[in-house]
Design a protein around this motif. Structure first.
Motif, PDB file in Angstrom:
ATOM      1  N   GLU A 473       0.825  -1.203   0.000  1.00  0.00           N
ATOM      2  CA  GLU A 473       0.000   0.000   0.000  1.00  0.00           C
ATOM      3  C   GLU A 473       0.865   1.262   0.000  1.00  0.00           C
ATOM      4  O   GLU A 473       0.533   2.271  -0.635  1.00  0.00           O
ATOM      5  N   MET A 474       1.997   1.199   0.742  1.00  0.00           N
ATOM      6  CA  MET A 474       2.898   2.343   0.772  1.00  0.00           C
ATOM      7  C   MET A 474       3.502   2.612  -0.604  1.00  0.00           C
ATOM      8  O   MET A 474       3.662   3.770  -1.015  1.00  0.00           O
ATOM      9  N   GLU A 475       3.842   1.579  -1.344  1.00  0.00           N
ATOM     10  CA  GLU A 475       4.374   1.745  -2.701  1.00  0.00           C
ATOM     11  C   GLU A 475       3.343   2.349  -3.634  1.00  0.00           C
ATOM     12  O   GLU A 475       3.678   3.133  -4.525  1.00  0.00           O
ATOM     13  N   LEU A 476       2.078   1.984  -3.414  1.00  0.00           N
ATOM     14  CA  LEU A 476       1.015   2.590  -4.225  1.00  0.00           C
ATOM     15  C   LEU A 476       0.939   4.094  -3.985  1.00  0.00           C
ATOM     16  O   LEU A 476       0.855   4.899  -4.932  1.00  0.00           O
ATOM     17  N   GLY A 477       0.980   4.509  -2.709  1.00  0.00           N
ATOM     18  CA  GLY A 477       0.950   5.938  -2.419  1.00  0.00           C
ATOM     19  C   GLY A 477       2.161   6.669  -2.956  1.00  0.00           C
ATOM     20  O   GLY A 477       2.045   7.782  -3.496  1.00  0.00           O
ATOM     21  N   ASN A 478       3.347   6.050  -2.819  1.00  0.00           N
ATOM     22  CA  ASN A 478       4.558   6.685  -3.358  1.00  0.00           C
ATOM     23  C   ASN A 478       4.501   6.818  -4.871  1.00  0.00           C
ATOM     24  O   ASN A 478       4.974   7.814  -5.443  1.00  0.00           O
ATOM     25  N   MET A 479       3.898   5.832  -5.541  1.00  0.00           N
ATOM     26  CA  MET A 479       3.808   5.891  -7.003  1.00  0.00           C
ATOM     27  C   MET A 479       2.851   6.989  -7.441  1.00  0.00           C
ATOM     28  O   MET A 479       3.121   7.713  -8.418  1.00  0.00           O
ATOM     29  N   ILE A 480       1.748   7.159  -6.721  1.00  0.00           N
ATOM     30  CA  ILE A 480       0.815   8.251  -7.053  1.00  0.00           C
ATOM     31  C   ILE A 480       1.499   9.596  -6.842  1.00  0.00           C
ATOM     32  O   ILE A 480       1.369  10.526  -7.657  1.00  0.00           O
ATOM     33  N   LEU A 481       2.258   9.710  -5.749  1.00  0.00           N
ATOM     34  CA  LEU A 481       2.960  10.961  -5.465  1.00  0.00           C
ATOM     35  C   LEU A 481       4.039  11.239  -6.512  1.00  0.00           C
ATOM     36  O   LEU A 481       4.214  12.381  -6.958  1.00  0.00           O
ATOM     37  N   ASP A 482       4.774  10.207  -6.932  1.00  0.00           N
ATOM     38  CA  ASP A 482       5.815  10.390  -7.951  1.00  0.00           C
ATOM     39  C   ASP A 482       5.224  10.796  -9.294  1.00  0.00           C
ATOM     40  O   ASP A 482       5.783  11.665  -9.993  1.00  0.00           O
ATOM     41  N   CYS A 483       4.111  10.190  -9.666  1.00  0.00           N
ATOM     42  CA  CYS A 483       3.464  10.567 -10.929  1.00  0.00           C
ATOM     43  C   CYS A 483       2.992  12.017 -10.895  1.00  0.00           C
ATOM     44  O   CYS A 483       3.108  12.738 -11.889  1.00  0.00           O
ATOM     45  N   CYS A 484       2.478  12.443  -9.747  1.00  0.00           N
ATOM     46  CA  CYS A 484       2.046  13.838  -9.624  1.00  0.00           C
ATOM     47  C   CYS A 484       3.230  14.788  -9.678  1.00  0.00           C
ATOM     48  O   CYS A 484       3.143  15.864 -10.269  1.00  0.00           O
ATOM     49  N   ALA A 485       4.355  14.393  -9.069  1.00  0.00           N
ATOM     50  CA  ALA A 485       5.531  15.265  -9.050  1.00  0.00           C
ATOM     51  C   ALA A 485       6.168  15.402 -10.422  1.00  0.00           C
ATOM     52  O   ALA A 485       6.796  16.422 -10.716  1.00  0.00           O
ATOM     53  N   GLN A 486       6.039  14.403 -11.275  1.00  0.00           N
ATOM     54  CA  GLN A 486       6.677  14.431 -12.584  1.00  0.00           C
ATOM     55  C   GLN A 486       5.972  15.351 -13.575  1.00  0.00           C
ATOM     56  O   GLN A 486       6.537  15.663 -14.627  1.00  0.00           O
ATOM     57  N   GLU A 487       4.764  15.772 -13.260  1.00  0.00           N
ATOM     58  CA  GLU A 487       4.034  16.638 -14.183  1.00  0.00           C
ATOM     59  C   GLU A 487       4.605  18.052 -14.157  1.00  0.00           C
ATOM     60  O   GLU A 487       5.190  18.498 -13.164  1.00  0.00           O
ATOM     61  N   ARG A 488       4.445  18.752 -15.282  1.00  0.00           N
ATOM     62  CA  ARG A 488       4.921  20.134 -15.351  1.00  0.00           C
ATOM     63  C   ARG A 488       4.102  21.056 -14.470  1.00  0.00           C
ATOM     64  O   ARG A 488       4.631  21.954 -13.829  1.00  0.00           O
ATOM     65  N   THR A 489       2.820  20.857 -14.445  1.00  0.00           N
ATOM     66  CA  THR A 489       1.927  21.624 -13.580  1.00  0.00           C
ATOM     67  C   THR A 489       1.094  20.644 -12.766  1.00  0.00           C
ATOM     68  O   THR A 489       1.006  19.455 -13.088  1.00  0.00           O
ATOM     69  N   PHE A 494      -4.509  13.290  -9.853  1.00  0.00           N
ATOM     70  CA  PHE A 494      -3.795  12.443  -8.895  1.00  0.00           C
ATOM     71  C   PHE A 494      -4.261  12.725  -7.467  1.00  0.00           C
ATOM     72  O   PHE A 494      -4.320  11.809  -6.634  1.00  0.00           O
ATOM     73  N   ALA A 495      -4.601  13.981  -7.147  1.00  0.00           N
ATOM     74  CA  ALA A 495      -5.109  14.292  -5.812  1.00  0.00           C
ATOM     75  C   ALA A 495      -6.454  13.616  -5.558  1.00  0.00           C
ATOM     76  O   ALA A 495      -6.717  13.110  -4.456  1.00  0.00           O
ATOM     77  N   LEU A 496      -7.302  13.574  -6.567  1.00  0.00           N
ATOM     78  CA  LEU A 496      -8.603  12.909  -6.414  1.00  0.00           C
ATOM     79  C   LEU A 496      -8.431  11.405  -6.248  1.00  0.00           C
ATOM     80  O   LEU A 496      -9.174  10.774  -5.480  1.00  0.00           O
ATOM     81  N   ILE A 497      -7.450  10.814  -6.946  1.00  0.00           N
ATOM     82  CA  ILE A 497      -7.198   9.372  -6.776  1.00  0.00           C
ATOM     83  C   ILE A 497      -6.719   9.096  -5.354  1.00  0.00           C
ATOM     84  O   ILE A 497      -7.152   8.129  -4.702  1.00  0.00           O
ATOM     85  N   ALA A 498      -5.799   9.936  -4.845  1.00  0.00           N
ATOM     86  CA  ALA A 498      -5.328   9.754  -3.467  1.00  0.00           C
ATOM     87  C   ALA A 498      -6.469   9.914  -2.470  1.00  0.00           C
ATOM     88  O   ALA A 498      -6.580   9.145  -1.492  1.00  0.00           O
ATOM     89  N   ASN A 533       3.943  20.664  -6.787  1.00  0.00           N
ATOM     90  CA  ASN A 533       2.925  19.651  -7.106  1.00  0.00           C
ATOM     91  C   ASN A 533       2.627  18.766  -5.908  1.00  0.00           C
ATOM     92  O   ASN A 533       1.461  18.453  -5.615  1.00  0.00           O
ATOM     93  N   VAL A 534       3.675  18.347  -5.185  1.00  0.00           N
ATOM     94  CA  VAL A 534       3.481  17.469  -4.032  1.00  0.00           C
ATOM     95  C   VAL A 534       2.710  18.190  -2.928  1.00  0.00           C
ATOM     96  O   VAL A 534       1.776  17.633  -2.319  1.00  0.00           O
ATOM     97  N   VAL A 535       3.078  19.440  -2.641  1.00  0.00           N
ATOM     98  CA  VAL A 535       2.427  20.183  -1.561  1.00  0.00           C
ATOM     99  C   VAL A 535       0.965  20.453  -1.896  1.00  0.00           C
ATOM    100  O   VAL A 535       0.088  20.370  -1.017  1.00  0.00           O
ATOM    101  N   ARG A 536       0.676  20.758  -3.143  1.00  0.00           N
ATOM    102  CA  ARG A 536      -0.718  21.009  -3.512  1.00  0.00           C
ATOM    103  C   ARG A 536      -1.557  19.745  -3.401  1.00  0.00           C
ATOM    104  O   ARG A 536      -2.750  19.804  -3.077  1.00  0.00           O
ATOM    105  N   LEU A 537      -0.944  18.568  -3.652  1.00  0.00           N
ATOM    106  CA  LEU A 537      -1.676  17.314  -3.457  1.00  0.00           C
ATOM    107  C   LEU A 537      -2.021  17.124  -1.982  1.00  0.00           C
ATOM    108  O   LEU A 537      -3.159  16.766  -1.634  1.00  0.00           O
ATOM    109  N   PHE A 538      -1.039  17.385  -1.087  1.00  0.00           N
ATOM    110  CA  PHE A 538      -1.322  17.233   0.339  1.00  0.00           C
ATOM    111  C   PHE A 538      -2.299  18.302   0.827  1.00  0.00           C
ATOM    112  O   PHE A 538      -3.106  18.038   1.735  1.00  0.00           O
ATOM    113  N   ALA A 539      -2.241  19.495   0.264  1.00  0.00           N
ATOM    114  CA  ALA A 539      -3.204  20.527   0.647  1.00  0.00           C
ATOM    115  C   ALA A 539      -4.624  20.090   0.309  1.00  0.00           C
ATOM    116  O   ALA A 539      -5.567  20.324   1.095  1.00  0.00           O
TER     117      ALA A 539
END
Length: 756
Positions: A473-489, A494-498, A533-539
């Protein structure tokens, strides 16, 4: 009836003729020419009679004959005597076509039953069947690897080629490279780089390929085949760039083509076409290896460019070809920047490892075509062992691994027995995958699922359908976070999936809370875009209450624990939450008494310094309204008071003696200063005046005295280093304390007691 009788007579004559076959042949041989001519005359006389007889027949006779022919008896079987049958067997023996072995055919693509194939594989290495199977496998492997090579995987392909016996299959390798290059000319630089790497370890491969390319170029010139000449010359040019071939062969090819272009003896249409083709080949050849030739032989290149100018002016060429030469001249002035000799990704061989071959365009060369076909090797096992030793020295393999490979190839049955015994021993043991190949496959699956999904529901359904293993489960969360971080904007997808996973199961909620703590502690590893991108997902997760706000306990907003990266992290986080909730709602959340323990680090109240730091931080990011409570707390706190150290008095004999000595020194100094100011006052009055209210000296007079008598400057010593003294109890106290420190007797009996 006559017709029937005639047919019976013919059948009888045929039977008798067959019985006397050999005698008839001898009779024909015994006849003379006159006899043969007489027979011909008789036969010719008889033919018209038969025709006349047929003409005389009526239609009724013909119909009766046709009916009787249908009901005619079958002809009797032919009977041969024993001697004739014996002669026939000797004359025409039965020839059986031999059945060819599938392994001996050239194609070697016939079906072989599994039982026979296993017997062939288990045959000894010296047998022809085993070696042919190994040859076919080698050819198939080399062709497949050559077809797969490109810029990105050339290192992997080189290592896999070293695993094959390239000494035995160098003919196959060269032929496969030439075929692949002729089909795809755009990959010529890749094949040349591959040959350069192999040539550094096996020079015979590079020499064989160069000889075959030169022979192929000659063949194309003889046949006037432009495509063969173009592919061969282009491959040779890139081999020159990789320093596999010497630059002399490139110059020979160009001067040969230039001679063809300048040859004006043939004025026919074929001659003009040949000149234009050679000019195109020369232009293409210079474009590929011009930069390398300019570096190795610049003077020769100057002569070449001059010759091109003469050809453009005087040569009988098409305008299209002249434009090609003009383009080459322009590129030559620019240094062939658009056509670099070797790309950075393909510069794989060091200079001291390069092996350069010299070959002549007109000399005698051997293509060694015998290496392309199978040939039985009586010392097959010995040669394979030598190549394995060579491969181990190149790839750095251990000798133990090689011995294991040799043993497995030589004795397959023993290795199978050992494997079976090891399997029986390891039945009850757990297998741990230290390579994490399953984890990498899981992350790849999650990435592809997120990329291929159009909606949040579709992505969530596909991921949950994949049967996530326990602990991943932790790898799933890290993968969602990494995919979100790789985007330009930032993408809200990804936030809705999380958020959806946090609502499905509490396990995912705990995982994202741990990921937030880790992300805050390691935020210095992210650049600005990824951090945003990461901070906006957590926000988004905080605003929607997908994760608990208790994780803010990891944040300590003070001077010691706050870095630049963490301050940027908190700035983006709170600004995003204010944008969603508003300042008033966020302030209410932070003042919630049930969450006061979690917000102690963000809004510290225990230390005024930390409180001021938090107030300054939120005010600097434009959120000073969150610190109203902290500001009121600072106003209500009492102001700190200055603590003065008490004066300690001692009444011992030593103290009295020291005080008397100190008093005498103080009186002396005061007397010196008072005598300098006014000579009319005596010592007692000067000491009393200095203790009570000393008179202020005249500055102009004192300055005049300093100018007139510089020696008196040393006499005007004061604890304040010559500054004009005014009466002040603090200054007097300071001078007394300083003297006490210098004399190592702090707060002993001093003249201050008399003043008090």
């Amino acid at each position: 009836m006559f017709r029937i009788h005639y047919d019976d007579d013919r059948s009888a004559d045929r039977n008798t003729r067959n019985d006397r076959g050999p005698a008839r042949k001898r009779f024909k041989k015994d006849k003379t020419c006159s006899d043969r001519s007489a027979d011909c005359d008789i036969r010719d006389d008889r033919r018209p009679a038969r025709k006349q007889f047929k003409k005389d027949k009526t239609c009724s006779d013909r119909s009766t004959e046709r009916n009787t022919r249908n009901y005619r008896r079958p002809a009797p079987k032919r009977s041969r005597p024993d001697e004739s049958a014996k002669n026939d067997k000797i004359a025409a023996p039965v020839i059986k076509k031999p059945v060819a072995d599938p392994l001996q055919t050239q194609t070697c693509g016939a079906y072989i039953p599994p039982a026979k194939l296993s017997l062939m594989k288990g045959a000894p290495c010296s047998s022809s069947a085993f070696q042919r199977l190994a040859w076919e496998a080698l050819k198939k492997s080399i062709n497949g690897l050559v077809n797969k090579v490109n810029v990105s995987n050339i290192g992997v392909i080189v290592r896999q080629l070293h695993m094959e016996n390239m000494v035995r299959g160098r003919g196959i390798l060269c032929r496969s490279l030439m075929q692949a290059q002729s089909i795809s000319l755009t990959f010529t630089h890749v094949y040349a780089a591959l040959v350069a790497v192999l040539n550094s370890k096996f020079p015979q491969i590079g020499l064989l390929l160069l000889n075959r390319l030169i022979i192929q170029f000659r063949r194309g010139i003889r046949r006037n085949d432009k495509s063969i000449c173009l592919s061969s010359s282009r491959f040779i040019a890139h081999l020159v760039n990789q320093q596999v071939a010497h630059e002399l062969i490139a110059l020979e090819i160009f001067y040969f083509l230039r001679g063809k272009v300048e040859d004006l003896t043939d004025d026919s249409e074929v001659g003009d076409k040949s000149r234009n083709s050679c000019a195109e080949l020369a232009a293409a050849f210079l474009r590929e290896c011009g930069q390398k030739l300019q570096k190795l032989c610049p003077r020769t290149m100057v002569q070449i460019f001059n010759s091109l100018k003469n050809i453009i002016k005087k040569g009988k060429l098409e305008e299209r070809v002249k434009y090609m030469f003009e383009a080459i001249l322009i590129e030559g002035k620019n240094g062939f920047k658009d056509n670099p000799a070797v790309l950075v990704e393909l510069d794989l061989v060091e200079k001291y490892d390069q092996i350069t071959h010299v070959a002549e365009l007109v000399g005698k060369l051997d293509s060694e075509n015998i290496l392309n076909v199978f040939k039985h090797d009586p010392e097959f096992k010995v040669n394979v062992g030598r190549y394995m030793e060579m491969r181990a020295s190149i790839l750095g393999e251990s000798s133990a691994g090689e011995d294991g490979e040799n043993g497995s190839e030589s004795s397959g049955a023993d290795s199978n027995d050992e494997e079976e015994s090891e399997d029986k021993e390891n039945v009850g043991q757990d297998i741990l995958d230290q390579t994490e190949s399953n984890m990498l496959a899981f992350r790849r699956t999650i990435y592809l699922t997120l990329r291929s999904s159009l909606t949040v529901d579709e992505a969530t359904h596909k991921i949950l359908k994949g049967n996530i293993k326990l602990g991943w489960e932790m790898e799933l969360g890290n993968m969602i976070l990494d995919c979100c971080a790789q985007e330009r904007t930032f993408m809200k997808f990804f936030a809705l999936i999380a958020q959806r996973f946090c609502g499905i199961n509490r396990v995912y909620r705990d995982c994202f809370q741990e990921i937030f703590k880790t992300a805050y502690k390691t935020c210095h590893r992210l650049d600005t875009d990824k951090m945003r991108n990461v901070v906006r997902l957590f926000a988004h997760l905080f605003v929607t209450d997908a994760i608990s706000w208790e994780v803010f306990s990891v944040v300590l907003l003070n001077k010691d624990n706050t870095t630049i990266s963490s301050s940027v992290f908190l700035k983006i986080l709170f600004q995003e939450m204010v944008e969603f909730l508003g300042l008033s709602k966020l302030n209410d959340r932070l003042r919630d008494p049930t969450m006061s323990c979690a917000f102690e680090g963000i809004l510290p109240r225990n230390n005024p310094h930390n409180t001021r730091f938090a107030i300054n931080f939120f005010t600097s990011i434009g959120l000073g309204g969150l610190t109203n409570g902290l500001q009121e707390l600072l106003r209500k706190q009492p102001k700190p008071t200055a603590i003065v150290a008490p004066v300690i008095q001692k009444v011992d004999g030593e103290d009295s003696s020291s005080s008397s000595s100190e008093r005498s020194s103080y009186n002396n100094e005061s007397s010196i200063s008072s005598s300098g100011d006014s000579s009319s006052s005596d010592d007692d009055s000067s000491s009393g005046a200095s203790a009570s209210a000393p008179a202020l000296p005249d500055r102009q007079g004192s300055n005049a005295r300093r100018r007139r008598d510089p020696s008196q400057r040393t006499l005007r010593y004061s604890p304040l280093r010559g500054r004009s003294l005014r009466y002040s109890p603090l200054r007097v106290r300071y001078s007394a304390i300083r003297r006490a420190v210098l004399n190592d007797s702090l707060f002993t009996a001093s003249p201050l007691r008399s003043q008090r």
